[in-house]
Write a protein that holds these residues in place. Structure first.
Motif, short mmCIF file in Angstrom:
data_model
loop_
_atom_site.label_atom_id
_atom_site.label_comp_id
_atom_site.label_asym_id
_atom_site.label_seq_id
_atom_site.Cartn_x
_atom_site.Cartn_y
_atom_site.Cartn_z
N GLU A 62 0.84 -1.20 0.00
CA GLU A 62 0.00 0.00 0.00
C GLU A 62 0.88 1.25 0.00
O GLU A 62 1.75 1.40 0.86
CB GLU A 62 -0.93 -0.03 1.22
CG GLU A 62 -1.91 -1.20 1.16
CD GLU A 62 -2.52 -1.55 2.51
OE1 GLU A 62 -2.54 -0.68 3.39
OE2 GLU A 62 -2.95 -2.71 2.67
N ARG A 63 0.63 2.12 -0.97
CA ARG A 63 1.42 3.34 -1.10
C ARG A 63 0.51 4.55 -1.27
O ARG A 63 -0.48 4.49 -2.00
CB ARG A 63 2.36 3.25 -2.30
CG ARG A 63 3.53 2.31 -2.09
CD ARG A 63 4.58 2.49 -3.16
NE ARG A 63 5.76 1.70 -2.85
CZ ARG A 63 6.83 1.65 -3.63
NH1 ARG A 63 6.86 2.36 -4.76
NH2 ARG A 63 7.87 0.90 -3.29
N ARG A 64 0.90 5.63 -0.62
CA ARG A 64 0.14 6.88 -0.78
C ARG A 64 0.43 7.45 -2.17
O ARG A 64 1.60 7.58 -2.57
CB ARG A 64 0.55 7.88 0.29
CG ARG A 64 -0.13 9.23 0.16
CD ARG A 64 0.12 10.11 1.35
NE ARG A 64 -0.44 11.44 1.15
CZ ARG A 64 -0.80 12.25 2.13
NH1 ARG A 64 -0.63 11.87 3.39
NH2 ARG A 64 -1.30 13.44 1.88
N ILE A 65 -0.63 7.80 -2.89
CA ILE A 65 -0.44 8.32 -4.25
C ILE A 65 -1.05 9.69 -4.46
O ILE A 65 -0.74 10.37 -5.44
CB ILE A 65 -1.02 7.36 -5.30
CG1 ILE A 65 -2.52 7.13 -5.06
CG2 ILE A 65 -0.27 6.04 -5.32
CD1 ILE A 65 -3.22 6.46 -6.23
N ALA A 66 -1.95 10.13 -3.56
CA ALA A 66 -2.61 11.42 -3.79
C ALA A 66 -3.24 11.94 -2.51
O ALA A 66 -3.52 11.18 -1.58
CB ALA A 66 -3.69 11.29 -4.88
N HIS A 84 -1.84 -2.52 -5.76
CA HIS A 84 -1.94 -3.37 -6.94
C HIS A 84 -1.89 -4.82 -6.46
O HIS A 84 -0.85 -5.29 -6.00
CB HIS A 84 -0.78 -3.07 -7.90
CG HIS A 84 -0.72 -3.97 -9.09
ND1 HIS A 84 -1.48 -3.77 -10.20
CD2 HIS A 84 0.02 -5.08 -9.33
CE1 HIS A 84 -1.23 -4.70 -11.09
NE2 HIS A 84 -0.32 -5.52 -10.59
N ILE A 85 -3.03 -5.52 -6.53
CA ILE A 85 -3.11 -6.87 -5.99
C ILE A 85 -2.91 -7.88 -7.12
O ILE A 85 -3.63 -7.86 -8.12
CB ILE A 85 -4.49 -7.14 -5.35
CG1 ILE A 85 -4.82 -6.06 -4.30
CG2 ILE A 85 -4.53 -8.51 -4.71
CD1 ILE A 85 -6.22 -6.17 -3.73
N ARG A 149 -2.52 -0.50 7.94
CA ARG A 149 -3.16 0.81 7.96
C ARG A 149 -4.68 0.67 7.95
O ARG A 149 -5.23 -0.17 7.27
CB ARG A 149 -2.70 1.61 6.74
CG ARG A 149 -3.19 3.06 6.72
CD ARG A 149 -2.78 3.74 5.44
NE ARG A 149 -1.34 3.76 5.32
CZ ARG A 149 -0.54 4.69 5.86
NH1 ARG A 149 -1.09 5.66 6.57
NH2 ARG A 149 0.75 4.64 5.69
N ARG A 150 -5.33 1.52 8.73
CA ARG A 150 -6.79 1.49 8.80
C ARG A 150 -7.38 2.53 7.87
O ARG A 150 -6.92 3.66 7.83
CB ARG A 150 -7.24 1.73 10.25
CG ARG A 150 -6.68 0.70 11.22
CD ARG A 150 -6.87 1.13 12.66
NE ARG A 150 -6.20 0.21 13.58
CZ ARG A 150 -6.17 0.39 14.89
NH1 ARG A 150 -6.74 1.45 15.44
NH2 ARG A 150 -5.55 -0.49 15.66
#
Length: 335
Positions: A62-66, A84-85, A149-150
């Motif tokens: 999981e990555r922050r993108i925006a 991206h799974i 992360r929640r």
């Protein structure tokens, strides 16, 4: 949160070419307003999220993108994270978590066993993909520390409408095969979430006969599978700046050519017969497309579900366009 009924998992599906991924991204940005944290997932292996947000290809993390949509003077926006799974990575993670097969799992991957397993049995792939979505969506304020992360909402850019009921219902088949034990328990838990008030399946369409019919069929299949239908998102809607009389005149070829010439001349546009013929042809094409859209709009209106419109953007889709669409979804109450 979205759909104003407390849903946390938003599954976005649609026929190919309707802009399903674009709408999913815009919905995620809209949901991430007011300080909310949102996870945007994709499962089709196309790296569509990375292209839309102009970031590097996403790994299996999981990555922050925006940053989410800013709404007036309200609270600061939250963030959109992306995931991206892919089935192979999900299986490796599953083996490591439940069977402690960290190194052994990676060895199996090197030998191609995992790819073989997920290819020879397509249902296995869907089980793994939906299992990862379930794991992310069930995190909330009560989730144990260290579980990841929640998020306030999870948006899934899902497979096309033609197979969405099968994709979301794969764990019901698995539960029926397993009969008992941890696999059945997990499958039952996933189906309980997918069928709960915490989930909404949104269908993206354009006002053309085939996509609308696929939307009608998709809603029927979802309801038969007891999966909760959220809304229909009508994408790429043409401008509504001509009234019915003007549209009828354009279709019939009865537009006053000299009146058009005079209007263009009055604003400093040099006109000739070729330009006028081209403009009249475009007007006729637009009027004919509007008539087709109006007929399909009647079909959509009879579906009995909330409907939201998004315009056709002449400039194409980039990050700025995603925020523009997100603002329209927010304004209409879709998020």
């Amino acid at each position: 949160m979205a759909d104003r009924r407390g849903a946390r998992l938003h599954v976005v599906t649609g026929k190919g070419g309707t802009g399903k991924s674009t709408v999913a991204a815009a919905l995620a940005l809209a949901l991430a307003s007011d300080g909310h944290q949102v996870l945007l997932c994709e499962v089709e292996g196309r790296q569509g999220i990375a292209r839309m947000f102009d970031v590097d290809p996403l790994p299996y993390e999981e990555r922050r993108i925006a940053t989410g949509l800013t709404v007036g003077s309200g609270p600061p926006p939250g963030a959109v994270h992306a995931l991206h799974i892919d089935a192979e990575s999900a299986l490796l993670e599953y083996l490591a978590m439940y069977y402690r097969l960290g190194r052994a799992g990676r060895a199996l991957d090197r030998f191609g066993v995992i790819e073989f397993a997920t290819t020879i049995a397509p249902g296995v792939r869907d089980v793994l993909l939906t299992g990862k979505v379930y794991e992310a969506a069930r995190r909330n304020g009560q989730a144990p520390k260290g579980s990841g992360r929640r998020y306030d909402a999870v948006v899934l850019d899902a497979p096309p409408t033609g197979r969405i009921a099968q994709f979301l219902g794969v764990n019901q088949e698995l539960a029926g095969l397993a009969k008992m034990g941890p696999i059945k328990s997990q499958a039952d838990s996933i189906m309980a979430l997918f069928r709960s008030d915490g989930t909404r399946v949104h269908l993206v369409t354009v006002l053309e006969e085939m996509p609308v019919q696929e939307t009608v069929d998709g809603i029927t299949q979802l309801r038969e599978a007891r999966l909760p239908v959220g809304s229909v998102l009508v994408n790429m809607v043409r401008p509504r700046d001509l009234d019915a009389d003007d549209l009828a005149a354009a279709r019939a070829g009865e537009i006053d050519v000299e009146a058009v010439r005079a209007d263009l001349t009055s604003v400093g546009v040099d006109t000739d017969d070729e330009l006028l013929d081209s403009l009249l042809a475009e007007a006729r094409d637009h009027a004919e497309r509007r008539a087709l859209e109006d007929a399909q709009r009647e079909v959509v209106d009879r579906l009995g579900v909330p409907t939201y419109d998004l315009p056709r953007l002449a400039s194409g889709i980039d990050v700025g366009a995603l925020y523009e669409l997100a603002a329209l979804l927010k304004k209409q109450g879709a998020a």
